[in-house]
Every structure is written in C-alpha cells, then in structure tokens.
Design a protein around this motif. Structure first.
Motif, PDB file in Angstrom:
ATOM      1  N   ASN A 194      -8.337   4.856  -2.358  1.00  0.00           N
ATOM      2  CA  ASN A 194      -9.110   5.526  -1.319  1.00  0.00           C
ATOM      3  C   ASN A 194      -8.731   6.998  -1.294  1.00  0.00           C
ATOM      4  OD1 ASN A 194     -10.131   2.924  -0.282  1.00  0.00           O
ATOM      5  ND2 ASN A 194      -8.026   2.635   0.401  1.00  0.00           N
ATOM      6  N   THR A 243       0.496   5.636   0.703  1.00  0.00           N
ATOM      7  CA  THR A 243      -0.311   6.777   1.123  1.00  0.00           C
ATOM      8  C   THR A 243       0.330   8.053   0.596  1.00  0.00           C
ATOM      9  OG1 THR A 243      -1.114   5.673   3.123  1.00  0.00           O
ATOM     10  CG2 THR A 243      -1.206   8.085   3.080  1.00  0.00           C
ATOM     11  N   ASP A 263       0.838  -1.185   0.000  1.00  0.00           N
ATOM     12  CA  ASP A 263       0.000   0.000   0.000  1.00  0.00           C
ATOM     13  C   ASP A 263       0.880   1.245   0.000  1.00  0.00           C
ATOM     14  OD1 ASP A 263       0.764  -0.588   2.739  1.00  0.00           O
ATOM     15  OD2 ASP A 263      -0.539   1.075   3.297  1.00  0.00           O
ATOM     16  N   ASN A 269      -3.797   5.352  -0.934  1.00  0.00           N
ATOM     17  CA  ASN A 269      -4.640   6.238  -0.142  1.00  0.00           C
ATOM     18  C   ASN A 269      -4.186   7.674  -0.381  1.00  0.00           C
ATOM     19  OD1 ASN A 269      -5.784   3.885   1.358  1.00  0.00           O
ATOM     20  ND2 ASN A 269      -3.692   3.766   2.131  1.00  0.00           N
TER      21      ASN A 269
END
Length: 682
Positions: free
Chosen positions: A149, A99, A97, A128
């Motif tokens: 997201n 961010t 992931d 994200n």
C-alpha cells in the motif's frame, strides 16, 4: 529419502552451523533482530537510532511496538545488500505488517558487483509506504507474497514495483492520496487499486492486466515506464536543465534549447532519461543539471544518462552539476565531460552518481575533475564495472564523501592493480596515491573478480586475495591447478564449495583447531597431499564426493565421514588416523597402506568395522604398508597399471612419490624401464 549414518548427520549439522556463520555475524544470533537496513541489523540496542556505513545521511529509526520504520532525509547507500529487508521469520519483528514513513527527500541506492538479486525494498509482509516525502530507488520494491500500500501523498520512484508470485499469488497493490505519485513499471500483483482520483498517466491509455499481472500499454505490451498520479505533472515538471533553461516539451518527448553541435539527444521526463547519440554539446555557463539553478534550494531528482557512440559535453564552467538525487550514467558509448575553469562533475549535498558498465572521462583544466560540496555532506560516486578516466592538474577529486569501485580497479604505470591508489575522506575527500591527495591522471578499468568458492573461516578465496586469502601467510591458492596450499596452523575451518576437483596441499606440519574441521560439498572431489602432516585437533573431515589422500599424513580428532550417496575414500600411500571412518558407501580403497589399528579391523560397506561388523568409534589408524619395488600404485602387483601410474605422474595429473622407482629423484622413462625390468625378473 535415505537415512545418513550418524557421521553424515554430524556432517549435515556442520553444514547448518556453517550457514549460520556465513550468513550472520557471530556477534548476533540468526534472525534475532527486527529487520535490516542497508545490511545493518536493527536490534533492541540500535532501533531508535540506526546508524552505520550504509546510512550516509539523514536519520533512520524504528518503532518496534508499531512496526514503523521512519526515513528522514535519509540516504541508504547499500553495497551488495538490499536497501531495506523485512523477513517475517525474524524473531524480534513479531508482526505481519510493516509501515515505512517517508519524511523529506530519501534515497535508497544499491550498488553491486556479484550475481545476487538485490532490491531497494524487500518484504515478506504487508507493507505500507506513507508520508509526504519522496523516495528514489535504482532497484526494485519487491514483495514476496504480500500486499503493498502506497499512500499519504508520498512520491516513490523505483526500478520496478512487483510481487514475486512464486512466493504467493492473490496480492494487491493499492495506491491512495491525491498527491501520491509512482514512477515504476509494475507487475506480479493480482490487482492494482487506485483511489482518490489517481490514474495511469503513462503509458497513454495504459491499464493493469490482472490476468497477466502486469501494467501494460494500450496494445497489451508490458510498460517500460509507468507513471501514476492524480494529474499529469511530468510534462511541466521536467527534471533536466541545460545552461539554466528547463528542457522537455509539453508532450514530454524531445529536448529543446540544447546547443547540439552534432549528433542527437532526447529526454523522457517520465523516466527522467537523457539519451545521447554521438552528441556533442558545447556550453558556456551552467552546463547540464538535474535541478533548476535559479530555485532556492535547488534540489535535484532522478536522472538517467544513456550514452550511445562518442559523446562530448564541454563547458567553460562546470560540465555537469547535480544537487541531490540519484544519477546513473550508462550505455555502450563513450562520454567525455570537459570543463575549462571549474570541475567536470560538480556534486552538491545528497547526490549519488552511479557510473554503470560504460566509459566516462572527466577532464578539467582548472578545478578538480570531480568536486563535492565544501563540507563533504553526502556526495557519493559508485563506479560499477566501468572505464573511468579522471584528469585534473589540481586534485582528481575534492570534497566528496564516498568513492566506491565495484568490479573495477585503479591502474597505474607501476602496478596493474593500482595498490598505491585509494580514497581518503579525511584528506578533503580525495582519491589518494601513495597516501597523498592525487593530481594528474587516474585510470580505472573494469575488473572481473573471480570467486573460487572456497572459504577459510569467513574469508572467501578470490582472485584479489588468492596469494594470501587470510592475510597471515597461512594459505595460498593456485587457480591453474585448483590447489589450496596450507603453510601455517590456523583456527579456521575449511569449506570447499567449488564444483570441480580440488587439492589441499599441506606444505608443513600444521594443525587446524576449528571445531568444524574440513568439509567438501557436492561437486567437489577433494585430494589431500603432503609433504607436511595435517592434524585436526577438533571436529572432522567430511566429504560429499570422492575424498583422496595421496602421500599424505592426516590425523583427525573425531571422524572422517562421507554421505551415503556418492562418497568414496581413497587412501594411497598415506597415513590416516581418526576415531571413526564411515559413510563412504561408494567404497574405501587402500593402496600402499593397510589398517594397523585396531587389530582385525576391516573395510565393509563404506566403513571401518570390527570382526562383528560394527563401525569402530574408538580409533582407527591406517599406516603405510611395505611396498615392493615397482608396485607404484600399491595394489600388490607389478604390472602395466604401475607403468600407467608413472605416466600419469609424468603428465602431472597425479602425485605419487613411489613413481621414482630407480631412486634418482626424478620421474621419467627410466622409471618405466625399471618397472619393465622388475616385471621381467618376476
């Protein structure tokens, strides 16, 4: 799948090595980094302060342990690169992931002049996007089989937000946070989840069709413009002002308060698009801006200007002014912007203007045609395959921090390519001519750069550098005959990717010392010819297509190899020396020459073998064999095939010094007559 010979394995290993060299700078191992920002590799050395030519303003840093990338008032001006690229195979990333934190106003601007698909953000891992800042992009956010997201009150504008289903289905876009806003068409996700009261405001009664994986209007058509927010800010938050007055009615449809003298104009506050149709707009004060001139500070936003027909913007002060944001001028028409007293285009800090495939003139009687802020903070102009004329009696440009031409170039009376023109940030951000700040008229025209798919080391041969691709006089390329001429020794390898017949002409006695040697890929039959001798002191000569030597002298330190599908080797009146020759399952043809070493060697199954049929790996020499007068093609017979060879030489389709049968240093009908005479005597 068939197995290659040992030499074909070496060829494939060579291909892999070359890919590594082409795709990744030699100073960094492939994939040995966290991610890329504007083409800048984020490594252990620079992750806490990522800088480089592509990061024009602000700060960018990465937190490896948390896998967090922070953009703080950043402008990423990526040319022929993705803005942010995250591939889950990068060795140092160590996670699934990413961010991205947005602080302040951020811009990712992508400008390109090739046919590669680029993106504002490209990610293979769950991503994200958070924070309370803004992010403007003129290219897509593209997920390769991963969830996205967006939350935290950030405001994101992009050309599109999508998931590439080719790389993975069943992915979700989740948008959360009361203040969060998205301006972008959306597709490719199996699901769109909206939290905290967010809704699809544009298109009206729009919805996300999970079966088609796209955001649609109420009729089921893909949405050209999509706006997601908690409430409808767009109608009352128009980002266009004319003469100091905000425009865009409550319905967000027509422009109001613009003095249109002729033609029509309309403004869409959702897509931030001003469309001009044969419009003439005459003003006296602030001109057209993407910000409120009365606000402090007057930060701008996204603005798209589409030009249809002959359009003119005239103002006694600045013609058009942008303070921050990303502005694109495009369309099939012609836009002329004229200022009497100041500049035609005024740019304040943190502004990027893309002039994209259109025709624009900036003309002024007073100040510079294009003027930036006093201290040249971040004002960038990208001219992309467009016609641009600039006129100013003072300076053509002044105080801008970047001026990039992509698929277009300067013209001037003395040189079509405008070599005397340039841009120099140190000279007050000016376009220069012959090294000095330019004033008067500057003309830029579209220019299609041709890439010939030939690489000399890391240098690609193009229409811009074909006369001297490496800058040292070692090579030149003639696109009319598809001939690369080698004049000097070099330590660079040669790669032929072009899908047509190509010739390597060796003008002088030269050496190639690169360990990778020479290779010709599928679709590129390669001919090597003299008059000079070519020596490869390391590596080999490999081809996936027919490889032909005509009147050549080639010495290879290691191997000459083909792959086993369609490679052929033709050695015609040439000398070839190598440790090993194999892999030419299409056959090896010798004309006017023979194997002189080792004794007893012969051609068998596309290789040079010994008496027992074993491939020779200790040295093979092919020498010229005595040629009878008139045996032009070297097949041992004197017949009509030799006449056909002379005709081919006369037509310029082949090179063969033996076509000069009568020795008068010319190849013409007299040589055909000489062959006929020899045939008759036999």
């Amino acid at each position: 799948m068939k197995h290659f010979t040992s030499f074909s394995h070496r060829l494939m290993s060579l291909v892999f090595s070359v890919w590594c060299l082409v795709l990744v700078p030699t100073s960094i191992m492939a994939q040995d980094y966290y991610l890329k920002v504007g083409g800048i590799y984020v490594t252990e050395e620079n992750y806490n302060n990522i800088t480089g030519p592509a990061i024009s303003s602000g700060q960018v840093w990465f937190l490896p342990s948390e896998r967090v990338l922070v953009l703080h008032d950043a402008i990423i001006n990526a040319i022929n690169e993705d803005g942010i690229e995250m591939n889950n195979s990068y060795k140092r990333f160590m996670g699934d992931d990413l961010t991205i934190v947005l602080e302040g106003k951020n811009i990712i601007n992508v400008a390109q002049d090739d046919n590669v698909q680029y993106n504002g953000i490209l990610s293979w891992v769950t991503t994200n996007i958070i924070g309370d800042g803004t992010l403007l992009m003129n290219y897509p956010i593209r997920m390769y089989g991963a969830d996205l997201n967006i939350s935290g009150g950030c405001k994101v504008t992009a050309k599109v937000v999508c998931n590439d289903t080719y790389y993975g289905k069943g992915k979700t876009l989740t948008v959360s946070g009361e203040e969060t806003e998205i301006y972008a068409p959306i597709y490719g996700f199996d699901n769109l989840v909206l939290n905290d009261g967010l809704k699809i405001l544009v298109p009206e009664k729009g919805y996300y069709d999970s079966t088609q994986r796209t955001l649609t209007d109420k009729y089921g058509n893909d949405a050209d413009v999509a706006y997601i927010a908690e409430k409808d800010w767009a109608a009352s938050n128009s980002k266009l002002w004319v003469e100091g007055k905000q425009v865009g009615g409550e319905d967000g449809a027509d422009i109001n308060n613009i003095p249109i003298d002729k033609g029509t104009a309309s403004y869409n506050p959702y897509s931030k698009t001003l469309t001009l149709n044969d419009a003439q707009i005459l003003m006296t004060d602030y001109g057209i801006t993407n910000y409120d001139p009365s606000s402090t500070p007057p930060f701008g936003d996204l603005l798209n200007i589409v030009v249809n027909g002959a359009c003119e913007i005239w103002c006694t002060n600045e013609g058009i002014m942008f303070n921050g944001g990303l502005v694109t001028i495009s369309g099939d028409g012609n836009l002329t912007v004229v200022s009497d007293d100041q500049s035609a285009l005024k740019m304040f800090d943190r502004t990027i203007v893309n002039i994209y495939e259109t025709n624009v003139t900036f003309q002024t009687v007073g100040g510079p045609a294009i003027k930036g802020e006093q201290w040249m903070k971040t004002e960038i102009v990208n001219v992309i395959h467009s016609s641009l004329q600039l006129y100013s009696p003072t300076y053509t440009t002044d105080q801008i921090s970047g001026f990039n031409l992509l698929n277009c170039r300067f013209q001037d009376a003395g040189s079509l390519k405008g070599e005397l023109f340039g841009f120099d940030k140190t000279k007050s951000g000016s376009i220069t001519y012959d090294g000095e700040a330019h004033r008067g008229m500057a003309v830029i025209k579209p220019y299609d750069l041709y890439r010939y798919e030939i690489y000399i080391g890391a240098d690609e041969v193009t229409s811009d550098n074909q006369d001297d691709p490496t800058g040292d006089g070692a090579f030149s390329y003639d696109p009319e005959t598809s001939t690369l001429t080698m004049k000097k020794s070099t330590d660079r390898d040669l790669g032929f990717y072009c899908e047509h017949e190509t010739t390597l002409r060796v003008k002088n006695n030269v050496s190639l010392t690169s360990g990778n040697g020479i290779w010709a890929y599928s679709g590129c039959p390669l001919t090597i010819t003299g008059p000079g001798k070519l020596k490869l002191t390391e590596g080999g000569l490999a081809s996936s297509e027919p490889l032909t030597l005509i009147d050549a002298d080639v010495e290879v330190a290691e191997w000459v190899a083909g792959d086993e599908d369609n490679s052929k080797l033709n050695v015609i009146f040439s000398r070839l020396k190598a440790n090993e020759i194999s892999g030419f399952t299409g056959g090896i043809t010798l004309a006017g020459c023979c194997i002189s070493s080792p004794a007893g060697a012969q051609v068998k199954d596309g290789a040079i073998v010994d008496a027992s049929g074993n491939v020779i790996t200790t040295g093979v020499t092919i020498e010229l064999s005595p040629v009878k007068k008139g045996d032009v093609n070297g097949d041992g017979a004197i017949d009509v095939a030799d006449i056909a060879e002379i005709i081919s030489v006369m037509a310029g389709s082949v090179v063969n010094s033996h076509a000069d049968v009568n020795g008068d240093h010319a190849v013409d009908v007299a040589d055909i007559a000489e062959v006929i005479t020899v045939m008759a005597s036999n």
